[in-house]
Scaffold this active site. Structure first.
Site, PDB file in Angstrom:
ATOM      1  N   ASP A 162      33.518 -40.468  52.310  1.00  0.00           N
ATOM      2  CA  ASP A 162      34.630 -39.502  52.385  1.00  0.00           C
ATOM      3  C   ASP A 162      36.132 -39.820  52.826  1.00  0.00           C
ATOM      4  OD1 ASP A 162      32.864 -37.318  51.359  1.00  0.00           O
ATOM      5  OD2 ASP A 162      31.858 -37.420  53.146  1.00  0.00           O
ATOM      6  N   ASN A 190      29.666 -42.855  50.372  1.00  0.00           N
ATOM      7  CA  ASN A 190      29.472 -41.604  50.161  1.00  0.00           C
ATOM      8  C   ASN A 190      30.655 -41.018  49.852  1.00  0.00           C
ATOM      9  OD1 ASN A 190      27.948 -39.151  50.422  1.00  0.00           O
ATOM     10  ND2 ASN A 190      29.452 -38.498  51.872  1.00  0.00           N
ATOM     11  N   GLU A 191      30.250 -40.354  48.503  1.00  0.00           N
ATOM     12  CA  GLU A 191      31.396 -39.251  47.531  1.00  0.00           C
ATOM     13  C   GLU A 191      32.601 -40.064  47.542  1.00  0.00           C
ATOM     14  OE1 GLU A 191      29.487 -35.105  49.063  1.00  0.00           O
ATOM     15  OE2 GLU A 191      30.913 -35.860  50.535  1.00  0.00           O
ATOM     16  N   LEU A 192      32.643 -41.006  46.720  1.00  0.00           N
ATOM     17  CA  LEU A 192      33.951 -41.832  46.421  1.00  0.00           C
ATOM     18  C   LEU A 192      34.375 -41.619  45.096  1.00  0.00           C
ATOM     19  CD1 LEU A 192      32.799 -44.989  48.180  1.00  0.00           C
ATOM     20  CD2 LEU A 192      34.197 -43.255  49.345  1.00  0.00           C
ATOM     21  N   SER A 233      27.958 -43.191  45.816  1.00  0.00           N
ATOM     22  CA  SER A 233      26.924 -42.085  45.540  1.00  0.00           C
ATOM     23  C   SER A 233      27.961 -41.030  45.700  1.00  0.00           C
ATOM     24  CB  SER A 233      26.014 -42.229  46.618  1.00  0.00           C
ATOM     25  OG  SER A 233      25.198 -43.337  46.848  1.00  0.00           O
TER      26      SER A 233
END
Ligand SMILES: *[C@@H]1O[C@H](CO)[C@@H](O)[C@H](O)[C@H]1NC(C)=O
Ligand SMILES: *[C@@H]1O[C@H](CO)[C@@H](O)[C@H](O)[C@H]1NC(C)=O
Ligand SMILES: *[C@@H]1O[C@H](CO)[C@@H](O)[C@H](O)[C@H]1NC(C)=O
Ligand SMILES: *[C@@H]1O[C@H](CO)[C@@H](O)[C@H](O)[C@H]1NC(C)=O
Ligand SMILES: *[C@@H]1O[C@H](CO)[C@@H](O)[C@H](O)[C@H]1NC(C)=O
Ligand SMILES: *[C@@H]1O[C@H](CO)[C@@H](O)[C@H](O)[C@H]1NC(C)=O
Length: 931
Positions: free
Chosen positions: A442, A479-481, A529
């Protein structure tokens, strides 16, 4: 006590034996101090300052009340850990070393008052040659041999780095700030600076074991070991040929004298330590820091390792001996390993798949030993803000709950810490696949050479440390890229997108990918992811992956999905859920139980919108959370309130604490209802064109007591969600898919068994009092459901099917029974599952008192719940604080005049069994009562 021991005594911890002297620094005998604050207290290693301050009553329980905010001064301060004088150091050793397996995070290290080194990465192992310091006169007496580790304040240092003139900056609204700022500049657990489910303590301390190592002339100390087991010819991300023999590649990372002419011997043994194969390893290559060799193990020599529910967890010991040119043993390492291939298949959909009705695009699913399987599980977050108090026993209990919950995979989310070996060990034995990630999330990250070199060392250490565990399923970059950060960037500063995308690739493709692929041929890598997967894979390029990003073709399906929508009307709304190949995150937050709340906040604060409860709900809009911008119209509490009000009877008990408890419970019902609806939606997709093959909800467990997405509370207590997910993750399930607007109702059976199953589905309509209604929908149908597939067993429209019955006074009971074979066994079993549909929201249903009765049989040791006067929705067995108990089912429905026997397992009990007498039962009906 500083424990003095030879390496042999430490064999269990270090998996190594040899004559070298290893002095463990683990234990008490340390002092924690801060002279400016006039604090000096006894301390431990491993530890973190908050833990030692709490143990010495300098601070209260960090988790209590608003201590998350009140203890900020601890994080803003420097802390020094000082050892007692280290005894037993020999002056005859040819070299002396310090080895640290984890320092959190910024340190200056001194020995005998002399500077040894500084460190700046929580996730690296460090080792330092202190031979010359020990030889110095300042170090002559034993009383001088004191190790001191000064820890700087991580939040201060992060801010200082950010303020350096050449520090990287990012466009606005890209970097996700929770509590402390600038976490992306430092290599420390990112959630230590706050997250939407947790507190921000930014702890400091020697959080992993440390040792002094003394070596003789010819000796080496192995500090880390890589074991890579793969099928001959296998490359990461490619589909291995299961007929090939196994290759075992072993690589020992050492310090000490380079063992010229050394060899490697191996012994492969079963779990009874019977030798299966042994001999010399081939192609031995010695450098000044590693010794590597390999050996082939013929196919058929070993039994395969399988995840839970698909076969046995066969494990072996492999012992690697480093032998000198003169054939004496220099070091000996034993690791427990498994033989399996696990691949993330992101290949384009083939002609054969298209012919089966699978939509074009790319695959995105895992294959174990050449088999597709359905991944069922959840997301693991750090189980505590302070890792040194996370014990093997605690993870063992948690992982038992994972297995009892019918889960076979956890995504170990990427902004906590790399998992300890004991966690992988437990996953290896229980059959839980651990999708593992590098600790980035994030945010976008700097790419200056020092930062990249630091990350490279961290990644290579961690990849090598855990690669031998058969439970290791994947490495993902962060995460969440690609699905969030790059999109936010493009919205905020589209003209700068190419530059920041290139930086993204510098870190997540050019740095992290080689750290995996140069060490492992067995493990796949995905930079982000969530992502749409690779667009091409070519091992003749230096970086074999080209990411697809947003280059999508209409009508094609790619990659993973993550889905959050805090509009509670999405419940049951199949057209709102994303269609993809795999779901790695989805969810909605709920309140923990009143029992858990009482352990961390005062009785007076047990109000839904009390400032303490509200300030512990960290689900606020992005842009920065701190005490000054929290307000009582907290977004998270509001969303939970809306969800309950939209769907369920609204609790309005006269007693305020009873009302609070009923509200907590109601938020858990909504959460469980939503996750169940999504799990069934994703699982049904295994038989639809998306060929959906995984569902991992957010999140498995809690880090503290607060409103979060967790299914298991901080002490291990199951929320309704964990029971409902257990039900929804059974191998064969029956579930309704209902459009409340059009009345279109279909019912499907979904199976994740590896062969087709045959059975019968039955449908019965009742009114809430339990009378069977002569509603003319097919009352029973036989079905066959294919391997990892789904099949429709009913299609109707309630608009016509109800024949004028009032929708608020009907419920449909769906039951399924089928014969199916468990994968990799000869066991054929009868599978049963049932489910209920209410065509209106339960808020407007004609609920009646189901007359619930609870009894306990001393003979069976089980509870029995009976509904004596109506249909019971959301039956809930509750039990007092002080114990943690898992009922074998809970949160279920009961038909009128029916019973269910409920067994239980006790996970912990400080009530001396008295919790049993405090068990009670309720259903949704109780939520409507005002007492
Ligand atoms: C705290 O530590 C930092 C570096 O880690 C150092 O620069 C600073 O001077 C220290 N502050 C005090 C008060 O000792
Ligand atoms: C086999 O060897 C391992 C590693 O040396 C040891 O931990 C284990 O207890 C042994 N098992 C048996 C059954 O002897
Ligand atoms: C030995 O390993 C080093 C480092 O990985 C590598 O550069 C070298 O090519 C290897 N030598 C042989 C003979 O394989
Ligand atoms: C090395 O020693 C081991 C026993 O420790 C023996 O089994 C082996 O044959 C020896 N190898 C050589 C090449 O002498
Ligand atoms: C998009 O993907 C197609 C093939 O899937 C490829 O031919 C094309 O070059 C890609 N476009 C871009 C801009 O990468
Ligand atoms: C119901 O079906 C209609 C028509 O297909 C669709 O537009 C709508 O989104 C669906 N609503 C729900 C809640 O599924």
């Amino acid at each position: 006590m500083l424990l003095r021991s030879t390496a042999a005594m430490l064999a269990a911890a270090l998996s190594t034996t040899s004559a070298q002297e290893v002095i463990s620094l683990v234990g008490s005998g340390w002092t924690l101090s801060n002279p400016d604050l006039n604090i000096s207290v006894p301390a431990h290693l491993p530890s973190q300052a908050h833990l030692d301050l709490y143990a010495n009553h300098v601070i209260g329980d960090p988790y209590y009340g608003l201590n998350d905010f009140n203890l900020r001064w601890v994080a803003w301060s420097n802390w020094t850990y000082t050892s007692a004088p280290i005894s037993g150091l020999s002056s005859n050793a040819s070299s002396t070393w310090l080895r640290f397996d984890g320092l959190d995070t910024f340190t200056d290290i001194e020995f005998c008052g002399q500077h040894v080194a500084s460190t700046n990465n929580q996730f690296r192992q460090y080792w330092f040659d202190i031979t010359s310091i020990l030889a110095d006169s300042a170090c002559a007496a034993e009383k001088d041999r004191v190790l001191s580790i000064d820890f700087g304040s991580a939040p201060k240092i992060a801010d200082a780095i950010a303020n350096e003139p050449d520090s990287e900056t990012w466009p606005s609204d890209v970097q996700q700030i929770y509590e402390f700022t600038n976490r992306w500049f430092i290599r420390k657990e990112q959630s230590d600076f706050g997250w939407d489910w947790g507190p921000a303590f930014a702890p400091a301390g020697p959080w992993q074991p440390a040792y002094v190592v003394q070596l003789g002339m010819e000796q080496v100390h192995v500090r880390n070991t890589l074991i890579d087991i793969y099928r001959a010819g296998q490359l990461p991300l490619t589909i291995p040929d299961q007929s090939q023999p196994w290759i075992v590649n072993a690589s020992l990372d050492y310090f000490g004298r380079t063992p010229d002419g050394a060899g490697l011997r191996y012994t492969l043994a079963d779990m009874k330590n019977n030798t299966i194969r042994s001999g010399e390893m081939n192609n031995v290559n010695t450098t000044d820091s590693t010794v590597t060799g390999e050996v082939m193990i013929e196919d058929g020599t070993v039994d395969l390792w399988w995840p839970s529910g698909t076969g046995e967890q066969n494990l072996y010991y492999i012992t690697i001996e480093l032998v000198s040119a003169s054939n004496s043993t220099l070091s000996c390492i034993t690791k427990r390993v498994g033989f399996r291939t696990i691949v993330l298949n992101e290949y384009p959909i083939s002609e054969a798949q298209l012919a089966q009705g699978i939509a074009p695009g790319n695959n995105w699913h895992f294959e174990i030993n050449g088999h597709e399987f359905y991944a069922k599980g959840s997301n693991f977050i750090p189980p505590d803000a302070f890792w040194p108090r996370v014990t093997r026993e605690r993870i063992n209990t948690l992982f038992d709950s994972v297995i009892e919950g019918n889960q076979n995979m956890l995504r170990v989310w990427s902004s906590g810490a790399y998992s300890p070996d004991f966690m992988y060990d437990l996953a290896d034995s229980k059959g839980i696949l651990l999708w593992s990630e590098f600790e980035f999330g994030d945010a976008l990250y700097p790419v200056n050479p020092e930062f990249l070199a630091n990350v490279d060392s961290e990644a290579r250490y961690q990849v090598r440390r855990v690669n031998h565990h058969p439970s290791l399923a994947l490495w993902a970059g962060g995460n969440e890229l690609e699905n969030l950060e790059l999109i936010l960037l493009n919205e905020s500063a589209p003209e700068e997108f190419p530059r920041y995308q290139a930086e993204y690739e510098t870190l997540f493709l050019n740095t992290l990918l080689p750290a995996v692929f140069e060490n492992s041929r067995s493990i796949s890598y995905s930079p982000s992811s969530t992502s749409n997967g690779w667009a091409s894979l070519n091992f003749s390029s230096p970086i074999p992956i080209v990411e697809r990003y947003y280059n999508l073709t209409e009508g094609s399906i790619y990659g993973e999905t993550d889905f959050y929508n805090y509009d509670p009307s999405v419940l049951y709304n199949d057209s709102a859920y994303p269609v993809g190949r795999f779901s790695n995150e989805f969810g909605y937050h709920s309140m923990p139980s009143i029992q858990s709340w009482r352990s961390q906040i005062s009785e007076a604060d047990l109000r839904f919108n009390s400032s303490v409860v509200t300030l512990r709900d960290h689900h606020n809009p992005p842009g920065g959370l701190n005490t000054s911008n929290y307000d009582t119209s907290n977004v998270g509490q509001g969303q939970m309130t809306e969800a309950v009000e939209l769907w369920y009877p609204i609790p309005h008990k006269t007693d305020p604490v009873a009302n609070y408890s009923a509200w907590c419970h109601a938020t858990q019902i909504f959460q469980a209802d939503l996750y169940r609806s999504e799990i069934f939606f994703y699982r049904r997709g295994s038989g639809l064109p998306e060929r959906q093959l995984g569902s991992l909800y957010w999140q498995l467990e809690d880090i503290w007591v607060a409103p979060t997405w967790a299914g298991i509370e901080y002490d291990g207590r199951w929320k309704i969600l964990h029971y409902i997910a257990k039900d929804a993750y059974q191998p064969l399930v029956i579930a309704p898919y209902y459009n409340i607007t059009t009345g279109n109702l279909s019912v499907w059976v979904t199976s994740d068994l590896w062969e087709s199953s045959r059975g019968t589905a039955r449908f019965t309509w009742y009114d809430w009092e339990g009378n069977k209604l002569p509603i003319n929908a097919t009352s029973s149908t036989d079905f066959e459901v294919g391997a990892i597939n789904s099949t429709e067993v009913l299609q109707t429209f309630t608009t016509t099917a109800l024949q004028g019955y009032d929708a608020s006074n009907v419920v449909l009971h769906m039951e399924m029974q089928a014969q199916g074979r468990l994968p990799n066994t000869n066991i054929t079993r009868t599978f049963r599952h049932d489910n209920w549909l209410h065509p209106t929201a339960l808020r407007s249903a004609n609920l009646v008192d189901p007359g619930l009765d609870l009894s306990f049989s001393n003979n069976t040791g089980n509870f029995t719940v009976t509904a004596t006067s109506g249909v019971a929705a959301w039956v809930w067995l509750d039990y007092p604080a002080g114990a943690v108990v898992a009922f074998d089912s809970n949160g279920f429905w009961l038909a009128a005049n029916s019973s269910r026997e409920v067994a239980y397992t006790v996970k912990s009990d400080s009530t001396n069994g008295e919790w049993l007498g405090g068990v009670n039962v309720q259903s949704l009906w109780n939520q409507t009562l005002s007492y």
